[in-house]
Design a protein around this motif. Structure first.
Motif, PDB file in Angstrom:
ATOM      1  N   ASP A   1      12.042  25.153  26.135  1.00 55.97           N
ATOM      2  CA  ASP A   1      11.337  25.440  27.399  1.00 55.97           C
ATOM      3  C   ASP A   1      10.407  24.290  27.755  1.00 55.97           C
ATOM      4  O   ASP A   1      10.296  23.897  28.917  1.00 55.97           O
ATOM      5  N   CYS A   2       9.722  23.761  26.739  1.00 59.40           N
ATOM      6  CA  CYS A   2       8.811  22.627  26.943  1.00 59.40           C
ATOM      7  C   CYS A   2       9.581  21.414  27.450  1.00 59.40           C
ATOM      8  O   CYS A   2       9.166  20.752  28.412  1.00 59.40           O
TER       9      CYS A   2
ATOM     10  N   GLN B   1       1.414  28.446  34.223  1.00 61.00           N
ATOM     11  CA  GLN B   1       2.321  28.929  33.175  1.00 61.00           C
ATOM     12  C   GLN B   1       3.055  27.758  32.517  1.00 61.00           C
ATOM     13  O   GLN B   1       3.216  27.708  31.299  1.00 61.00           O
ATOM     14  N   GLU B   2       3.490  26.793  33.340  1.00 63.34           N
ATOM     15  CA  GLU B   2       4.212  25.632  32.811  1.00 63.34           C
ATOM     16  C   GLU B   2       3.289  24.745  31.969  1.00 63.34           C
ATOM     17  O   GLU B   2       3.670  24.278  30.895  1.00 63.34           O
TER      18      GLU B   2
ATOM     19  N   ILE C   1       0.525  33.494  27.476  1.00 60.55           N
ATOM     20  CA  ILE C   1       0.200  32.407  28.417  1.00 60.55           C
ATOM     21  C   ILE C   1      -1.305  32.299  28.648  1.00 60.55           C
ATOM     22  O   ILE C   1      -1.847  31.205  28.826  1.00 60.55           O
TER      23      ILE C   1
ATOM     24  N   HIS D   1       8.257  31.417  24.045  1.00 59.39           N
ATOM     25  CA  HIS D   1       8.887  30.174  24.481  1.00 59.39           C
ATOM     26  C   HIS D   1       9.221  29.278  23.292  1.00 59.39           C
ATOM     27  O   HIS D   1       8.547  29.312  22.267  1.00 59.39           O
TER      28      HIS D   1
ATOM     29  N   SER E   1       4.591  33.572  20.612  1.00 58.38           N
ATOM     30  CA  SER E   1       5.092  32.818  21.757  1.00 58.38           C
ATOM     31  C   SER E   1       6.497  33.281  22.129  1.00 58.38           C
ATOM     32  O   SER E   1       7.352  33.466  21.265  1.00 58.38           O
TER      33      SER E   1
ATOM     34  N   SER F   1      -3.161  29.933  26.693  1.00 61.18           N
ATOM     35  CA  SER F   1      -2.023  29.432  25.901  1.00 61.18           C
ATOM     36  C   SER F   1      -1.762  30.280  24.656  1.00 61.18           C
ATOM     37  O   SER F   1      -1.200  29.808  23.663  1.00 61.18           O
TER      38      SER F   1
ATOM     39  N   THR G   1       3.079  24.220  22.791  1.00 60.71           N
ATOM     40  CA  THR G   1       4.115  23.586  21.978  1.00 60.71           C
ATOM     41  C   THR G   1       3.531  22.428  21.165  1.00 60.71           C
ATOM     42  O   THR G   1       4.004  22.123  20.067  1.00 60.71           O
TER      43      THR G   1
ATOM     44  N   ILE H   1       2.763  26.364  28.563  1.00 57.99           N
ATOM     45  CA  ILE H   1       3.931  26.290  27.672  1.00 57.99           C
ATOM     46  C   ILE H   1       3.949  24.933  26.965  1.00 57.99           C
ATOM     47  O   ILE H   1       4.184  24.841  25.752  1.00 57.99           O
TER      48      ILE H   1
END
Length: 507
Positions: free
Chosen positions: A236-237, A180-181, A221, A232, A230, A224, A188, A184
């Motif tokens: 968040d990034c 998930q990270e 997610i 996010h 989105s 992506s 971006t 994100i």
């Protein structure tokens, strides 16, 4: 059949039910001649003029073959990005139904070797971008998305170079960042991810058919989120980059893009021309494996389709669950030892923070009273993370299997009359896409006996794990027979774990 053969059967049945062609044909129909309509899981889309198709992901080749068969002459043109070597792999495996027919209207671009973006994947992403930008209000764009789609749709925002974005992604992954990270950060910095593809296709109707490889099936997610708004922002990034101490180690181009990105996510109303539909997931695969296991005579329980967290902690969770079943088999299901294991399990499950919650209390209640009369099957799915500490070769499934085997061996060795010693145990963990890390294996089988034999042969299991070298361990031990090797399967719904336990007959 042995427990190992049963585990393999269950894994194959789980993967089989999320194979792209049958899954897509269950979900999608085309009806009517004069005013044709596309029916997707009960939703109706008018085919006003032309249908175009794009796709990216490990399962997309089979999905595209089925979609072209359904759409017939309504399909004008298509472009799909798929993993390098998948056509040859499926051809070798005799899986003709997952290959496009000769004279197909769909162009296939292979790339993303070892699931990493590369120039070929970038070439395909540019072609997809150009197709989307040329659509009109009367066109329908069918988008096929599956796991692995993120690496197969690289379109970094200029001036970021593909190599710079890839280096940053690798650094995050090596620090143990969750999928998930990673996604994100990717979206971006991307032109097509984070809803970018859907925005470029406006004003055409966009219908996305999604095979989920992410826990909880979050639309923004999976791959992506190229067709999803989105949730996010750039903040968040930045938080993720700060968490892994990478903020002060960024290429100048990345700093430029982050400083000029909008601070808030795009408003959902910008996506009124888009419909995202999930047609397959890990839960579907586990349900099929459960049916098969019950048919084989197992008392079967599904733990969760959302198992995640650091691989060592997840291995401890599985070891303690297995210990609890074995205690029940030997008449020790109630008492201080079982209470201690149950308490430890509940604490560990809370610390893992599994999305959607893991109702372990209810699961443990179901385990109570299970006697040795029938073997037990525990099924689970999800995706663990590995924090790289060594330079070895492996994957999260192989490492998880080896850690579970070692944990069970230790528990057995430290207790003179261990209840595990009276149970036969097989643990299997495998990636449904057939690829576990940069290896030829999908995963591995393990058991406490296997670890015992390896130690007797002089193999230092702990040293292999410390070096993240699980593939080398399984390759060297008994000729690699405990590796799970399936070849690329043409699908992807994360990982599946199969735990089989039966009481040994007393002599």
């Amino acid at each position: 059949m042995s427990l190992r053969e049963h585990a393999l059967t269950l894994f194959r049945s789980a993967v089989g039910t999320v194979r792209p062609a049958p899954m897509l044909k269950r979900a999608v129909k085309l009806q009517g001649d004069g005013c044709p309509q596309l029916l997707v899981k009960g939703q109706v889309f008018a085919v006003k003029r032309d249908v175009y198709l794009v796709g990216f992901g490990k399962a997309v080749l089979g999905m595209a073959a089925a979609a072209e068969e359904i759409l017939g002459d309504h399909l004008i043109r298509g472009i799909i990005n798929v993993p390098l070597g998948i056509q040859e792999s499926l051809q070798r495996a005799g899986m003709q139904e997952m290959l496009l027919k000769p004279h197909s209207k769909i162009q296939v671009i292979e790339g993303a070797k070892n699931n990493l973006p590369d120039p070929e994947a970038l070439r395909g992403a540019v072609a997809i971008q150009e197709l989307a930008e040329g659509l009109t209000v009367d066109d329908l764009l069918l988008v096929l998305i599956s796991g692995g789609g993120s690496a197969l749709l690289p379109a970094p925002i200029l001036p970021i170079l593909l190599e710079e974005k890839e280096k940053l992604t690798k650094m995050l992954a090596s620090q143990g960042a969750a999928i998930q990270e990673l996604n994100i950060v990717r979206k971006t910095l991307s032109l097509l991810k984070g809803g970018g593809l859907a925005r470029l296709a406006y004003p055409a109707q966009v219908v996305s058919l999604i095979l989920s490889d992410v826990i909880g099936d979050p639309l923004d997610i999976i791959a992506s989120g190229p067709t999803a708004a989105s949730s996010h922002s750039v903040q968040d990034c930045l938080q993720i980059l700060a968490k892994y101490n990478l903020l002060h180690n960024l290429p100048k181009s990345v700093e430029t893009v982050l400083s000029s990105s909008p601070t808030e996510p795009t408003a959902p109303e910008d996506y009124s021309h888009v419909c995202n539909i999930i047609i397959g997931s890990n839960t579907l695969a586990l349900d099929e494996a459960k049916c098969q296991a019950e048919g084989l005579g197992y008392t079967t329980l599904i733990l969760s389709a959302a198992i995640c967290g650091e691989v060592g902690r997840v291995a401890t969770l599985y070891c303690q669950l297995i210990q609890l079943v074995c205690l029940g088999f030997t008449g020790l299901g109630e008492g201080p030892l079982s209470d201690e294991v149950r308490g430890s399990l509940l604490q560990l499950a809370a610390e893992l923070e599994i999305p959607g919650g893991l109702d372990l209390a209810e699961f443990l209640q179901a385990l109570r009273g299970l006697g040795p009369e029938r073997p037990v099957c525990i099924l689970a799915g999800g995706e663990t993370t590995v924090k790289l500490q060594g330079t070895g070769k492996g994957g999260r499934n192989q490492e998880l299997a080896l850690r579970v085997g070692l944990g069970l061996y230790r528990a057995q060795a430290t207790k003179v009359s261990s209840p595990q010693g009276r149970c036969e145990i097989v643990f299997l963990s495998g990636g449904t896409d057939g690829q576990d890390g940069p290896t030829e294996a999908a995963g591995a089988f393990c058991s406490p006996e296997l670890v015992d034999e390896a130690l007797q042969e002089g193999l230092d299991v702990e040293a292999f794990l410390s070096n993240n070298d699980s593939y080398t361990f399984f390759s060297q031990f008994q000729g690699g027979r405990h590796l799970l090797v399936t070849g690329l399967t043409g699908t992807n719904v994360m990982d599946i774990q199969v735990i089989l336990i039966r009481a040994m007959e007393r002599s």
